[in-house]
Design an enzyme around this catalytic site. Structure first.
Site, PDB file in Angstrom:
ATOM      1  N   ARG A  23       0.809  -1.216   0.000  1.00 24.04           N
ATOM      2  CA  ARG A  23       0.000   0.000   0.000  1.00 24.04           C
ATOM      3  C   ARG A  23       0.841   1.264   0.000  1.00 24.04           C
ATOM      4  O   ARG A  23       0.379   2.331  -0.353  1.00 24.04           O
ATOM      5  CB  ARG A  23      -0.919   0.024   1.222  1.00 24.04           C
ATOM      6  CG  ARG A  23      -1.895  -1.127   1.286  1.00 24.04           C
ATOM      7  CD  ARG A  23      -2.568  -1.192   2.627  1.00 24.04           C
ATOM      8  NE  ARG A  23      -1.554  -1.461   3.657  1.00 24.04           N
ATOM      9  CZ  ARG A  23      -1.730  -1.250   4.949  1.00 24.04           C
ATOM     10  NH1 ARG A  23      -2.865  -0.760   5.400  1.00 24.04           N
ATOM     11  NH2 ARG A  23      -0.777  -1.525   5.818  1.00 24.04           N
ATOM     12  N   GLU A  28       6.124   7.072  12.158  1.00 24.11           N
ATOM     13  CA  GLU A  28       5.833   8.113  13.142  1.00 24.11           C
ATOM     14  C   GLU A  28       6.897   9.186  12.961  1.00 24.11           C
ATOM     15  O   GLU A  28       8.068   8.954  13.238  1.00 24.11           O
ATOM     16  CB  GLU A  28       5.894   7.503  14.543  1.00 24.11           C
ATOM     17  CG  GLU A  28       5.432   8.416  15.631  1.00 24.11           C
ATOM     18  CD  GLU A  28       5.379   7.681  16.969  1.00 24.11           C
ATOM     19  OE1 GLU A  28       6.457   7.474  17.563  1.00 24.11           O
ATOM     20  OE2 GLU A  28       4.264   7.332  17.396  1.00 24.11           O
ATOM     21  N   ASP A  48       5.827  25.512  13.568  1.00 22.74           N
ATOM     22  CA  ASP A  48       6.207  24.716  12.400  1.00 22.74           C
ATOM     23  C   ASP A  48       6.312  25.646  11.199  1.00 22.74           C
ATOM     24  O   ASP A  48       5.492  26.555  11.033  1.00 22.74           O
ATOM     25  CB  ASP A  48       5.148  23.655  12.080  1.00 22.74           C
ATOM     26  CG  ASP A  48       5.122  22.513  13.073  1.00 22.74           C
ATOM     27  OD1 ASP A  48       6.035  22.416  13.916  1.00 22.74           O
ATOM     28  OD2 ASP A  48       4.177  21.699  13.002  1.00 22.74           O
ATOM     29  N   ASN A  49       7.312  25.395  10.354  1.00 21.37           N
ATOM     30  CA  ASN A  49       7.533  26.196   9.149  1.00 21.37           C
ATOM     31  C   ASN A  49       7.736  25.281   7.954  1.00 21.37           C
ATOM     32  O   ASN A  49       8.262  24.174   8.107  1.00 21.37           O
ATOM     33  CB  ASN A  49       8.769  27.088   9.302  1.00 21.37           C
ATOM     34  CG  ASN A  49       8.654  28.056  10.447  1.00 21.37           C
ATOM     35  OD1 ASN A  49       7.625  28.684  10.640  1.00 21.37           O
ATOM     36  ND2 ASN A  49       9.712  28.167  11.226  1.00 21.37           N
ATOM     37  N   HIS A  62      21.200  30.681   8.753  1.00 21.45           N
ATOM     38  CA  HIS A  62      20.401  31.532   9.622  1.00 21.45           C
ATOM     39  C   HIS A  62      20.438  31.062  11.072  1.00 21.45           C
ATOM     40  O   HIS A  62      20.610  29.888  11.347  1.00 21.45           O
ATOM     41  CB  HIS A  62      18.943  31.530   9.162  1.00 21.45           C
ATOM     42  CG  HIS A  62      18.772  31.941   7.740  1.00 21.45           C
ATOM     43  ND1 HIS A  62      17.853  31.337   6.914  1.00 21.45           N
ATOM     44  CD2 HIS A  62      19.388  32.877   6.991  1.00 21.45           C
ATOM     45  CE1 HIS A  62      17.914  31.900   5.708  1.00 21.45           C
ATOM     46  NE2 HIS A  62      18.847  32.836   5.737  1.00 21.45           N
ATOM     47  N   LYS A  72      15.882  23.464  16.142  1.00 21.78           N
ATOM     48  CA  LYS A  72      15.032  23.077  15.019  1.00 21.78           C
ATOM     49  C   LYS A  72      15.117  21.574  14.786  1.00 21.78           C
ATOM     50  O   LYS A  72      16.173  20.968  14.948  1.00 21.78           O
ATOM     51  CB  LYS A  72      15.489  23.776  13.734  1.00 21.78           C
ATOM     52  CG  LYS A  72      15.408  25.283  13.784  1.00 21.78           C
ATOM     53  CD  LYS A  72      15.985  25.908  12.522  1.00 21.78           C
ATOM     54  CE  LYS A  72      15.958  27.420  12.607  1.00 21.78           C
ATOM     55  NZ  LYS A  72      16.600  28.026  11.431  1.00 21.78           N
ATOM     56  N   TYR A 132      10.165  22.232   9.076  1.00 23.76           N
ATOM     57  CA  TYR A 132      10.897  22.217  10.338  1.00 23.76           C
ATOM     58  C   TYR A 132      10.072  22.758  11.488  1.00 23.76           C
ATOM     59  O   TYR A 132       9.221  23.607  11.334  1.00 23.76           O
ATOM     60  CB  TYR A 132      12.231  22.956  10.233  1.00 23.76           C
ATOM     61  CG  TYR A 132      12.194  24.400   9.823  1.00 23.76           C
ATOM     62  CD1 TYR A 132      12.418  25.412  10.742  1.00 23.76           C
ATOM     63  CD2 TYR A 132      11.987  24.766   8.496  1.00 23.76           C
ATOM     64  CE1 TYR A 132      12.431  26.744  10.360  1.00 23.76           C
ATOM     65  CE2 TYR A 132      11.994  26.090   8.102  1.00 23.76           C
ATOM     66  CZ  TYR A 132      12.214  27.073   9.042  1.00 23.76           C
ATOM     67  OH  TYR A 132      12.211  28.389   8.657  1.00 23.76           O
ATOM     68  N   ASP A 170      20.555  37.110   2.087  1.00 21.89           N
ATOM     69  CA  ASP A 170      21.575  36.124   2.451  1.00 21.89           C
ATOM     70  C   ASP A 170      22.932  36.454   1.828  1.00 21.89           C
ATOM     71  O   ASP A 170      23.973  36.152   2.417  1.00 21.89           O
ATOM     72  CB  ASP A 170      21.143  34.717   2.066  1.00 21.89           C
ATOM     73  CG  ASP A 170      20.064  34.157   2.991  1.00 21.89           C
ATOM     74  OD1 ASP A 170      19.723  34.824   3.990  1.00 21.89           O
ATOM     75  OD2 ASP A 170      19.558  33.061   2.705  1.00 21.89           O
TER      76      ASP A 170
END
Length: 179
Positions: A23, A28, A48-49, A62, A72, A132, A170
């Site tokens: 399937r 998890e 959460d991003n 960063h 993170k 993340y 950046d």
């Protein structure tokens, strides 16, 4: 799940147990209790991003400073990236060193990046969906960064002769010695 500490203390590679059959698969992706036991510390994620980027996009390096520092837990939902964490803890024996790992929707690996680290990634596939969790809320006044091509760091972004696609912001980041 298999948890392996990298050469940078407190930075872990997490490999979930994936159950496959005709399937598809199931795993998890996060269990707070198991995660905290595996890394030996209590971490509570509050934000959460996600980002979507095309091949060659390089985001980073960063970090958040002071009371707004963030740990993170990063992974890739689709595609593959080279993910990089740099130790910025001045009292650390691995200050200025980095780890890199390929994260992909195929290998389902995650990287836990503790507070006191800079983080970035470059997209190796045609596109990538990056996800993340953060243990602290983003604070614009506390954001910082290190230039991705700082010669002191010597990061091999695995780009060959390809020029990465980097944001103006950046590109204006400073080298580590100027932070």
């Amino acid at each position: 799940m298999k948890v392996t500490e990298t050469k940078l203390k407190g930075c872990f590679i997490i490999e979930p147990n994936v159950f496959k059959d005709e399937r598809g698969y199931f795993f998890e992706s996060f269990n707070h209790k198991n995660f905290c036991e595996a890394i030996g510390q209590e971490v509570t994620f509050v934000q959460d991003n996600q980002s979507h980027s095309k091949k060659g996009v390089l985001r980073g390096l960063h970090f958040q400073k002071g009371e707004h520092a963030q740990a993170k837990l990063v992974c890739v939902l689709d595609g593959n990236v080279l993910d990089v964490a740099v130790d910025l803890r001045e009292d650390s024996p691995t200050y200025g060193q980095y780890v890199s790992i390929e994260l992909s929707s195929e290998n389902k690996k995650q990287l836990f990046v503790p507070r006191g680290f800079a983080h970035g990634f470059v997209v190796l596939s045609d596109t990538a969906h990056f996800f993340y969790k953060c243990d602290n809320y983003y604070n614009k006044a506390s954001e910082g960064g290190v230039k991705y091509d700082d010669p002191f760091l010597g990061i091999d972004w695995r780009l060959g002769d390809f020029d990465p696609i980097v944001s103006k912001k950046d590109l204006e980041l400073k080298r580590l010695k100027h932070i």
